[in-house]
Design a protein around this motif. Structure first.
Motif, PDB file in Angstrom:
ATOM      1  N   GLY A  26      -8.136  27.347   6.097  1.00  0.00           N
ATOM      2  CA  GLY A  26      -8.962  27.132   7.040  1.00  0.00           C
ATOM      3  C   GLY A  26     -10.477  26.236   6.783  1.00  0.00           C
ATOM      4  O   GLY A  26     -10.580  25.382   7.163  1.00  0.00           O
ATOM      5  N   LEU A  27     -10.910  26.498   5.371  1.00  0.00           N
ATOM      6  CA  LEU A  27     -11.899  25.577   4.923  1.00  0.00           C
ATOM      7  C   LEU A  27     -11.416  24.102   4.907  1.00  0.00           C
ATOM      8  O   LEU A  27     -12.222  23.125   5.101  1.00  0.00           O
TER       9      LEU A  27
ATOM     10  N   GLU B  19      -8.499  31.625   4.084  1.00  0.00           N
ATOM     11  CA  GLU B  19      -9.786  31.179   4.100  1.00  0.00           C
ATOM     12  C   GLU B  19      -9.592  29.667   3.444  1.00  0.00           C
ATOM     13  O   GLU B  19     -10.288  28.649   4.050  1.00  0.00           O
TER      14      GLU B  19
ATOM     15  N   GLY C 164     -11.727  36.298  10.943  1.00  0.00           N
ATOM     16  CA  GLY C 164     -11.512  35.430   9.581  1.00  0.00           C
ATOM     17  C   GLY C 164     -12.004  34.067   9.910  1.00  0.00           C
ATOM     18  O   GLY C 164     -12.942  33.643  10.935  1.00  0.00           O
ATOM     19  N   ILE C 165     -11.692  33.002   9.509  1.00  0.00           N
ATOM     20  CA  ILE C 165     -12.043  31.561   9.710  1.00  0.00           C
ATOM     21  C   ILE C 165     -11.388  30.572  10.797  1.00  0.00           C
ATOM     22  O   ILE C 165     -11.878  29.680  11.363  1.00  0.00           O
TER      23      ILE C 165
ATOM     24  N   GLN D  62     -13.404  29.743  13.844  1.00  0.00           N
ATOM     25  CA  GLN D  62     -14.241  28.581  13.404  1.00  0.00           C
ATOM     26  C   GLN D  62     -13.345  27.224  13.579  1.00  0.00           C
ATOM     27  O   GLN D  62     -13.918  26.216  14.057  1.00  0.00           O
TER      28      GLN D  62
END
Length: 179
Positions: free
Chosen positions: A61-62, A58, A117-118, A121
């Motif tokens: 990914g962010l 995460e 999860g991310i 995205q």
């Protein structure tokens, strides 16, 4: 259950010794905590590993999404930096460890078990960035290009012998696909 320690250091311990041979004490020493505090918070090595993988995925990914949002760089540079954040920066850790492939495989299993999860995205955002400079592509084509780049980056991370080879390969592929 948020961890408050350096997850990359913890993953480095698992990569060094392998999951089976890594003890909670090894991880605790690497991140500057006591073995007891980790057991109290996570209960088992399996839960500790799963939490680290989930939270680390995460986090990167962010970071990748932030890079893709930053319009001060050109689209190709943003895509390359984002892929480097989620995949490239881990190549040497994986390649320089006997247990790197095991760690990646276990991480993939953890991520599959808890959902996507991310990363979807991130791939959609890569597609959006592609569309910024390639108006002739449809959204579906841009999503396909993002999928190709992401899959290629993952494949390169498993086949190259070092980060330099990864960087060269993903740069060539991005230039070819997005020129």
């Amino acid at each position: 259950m948020k961890t408050n320690f350096d997850k990359k250091k913890a993953l480095g311990v698992f990569a060094q010794y392998g999951f089976r041979k890594t003890s909670v004490g090894d991880v605790a020493s690497a991140v500057g905590l006591s073995r007891q505090s980790l057991y109290k918070k996570f209960g088992s090595k399996e839960e500790l590993f799963q939490t680290i993988i989930e939270e680390y995925s995460e986090e990167v990914g962010l970071q990748a999404l932030d890079i893709l949002e930053d319009k001060t760089s050109d689209s190709k540079s943003r895509i390359l930096r984002a892929l480097d954040t989620i995949i490239g920066q881990h190549v040497d850790l994986m390649r320089n460890s006997v247990h790197g492939a095991e760690l990646v495989q276990m991480g993939e299993q953890v991520m599959s078990a808890v959902g996507k999860g991310i990363m979807p995205q991130v791939m959609l955002k890569i597609a959006d960035v592609i569309l910024e400079t390639h108006e002739n592509r449809s959204k579906e084509q841009a999503e396909d290009d993002a999928f190709i780049l992401y899959t290629l980056a993952k494949g390169l991370s498993l086949t190259v012998s070092n980060y330099t080879e990864y960087k060269s390969g993903i740069t060539r592929a991005t230039n070819r696909l997005l020129d």
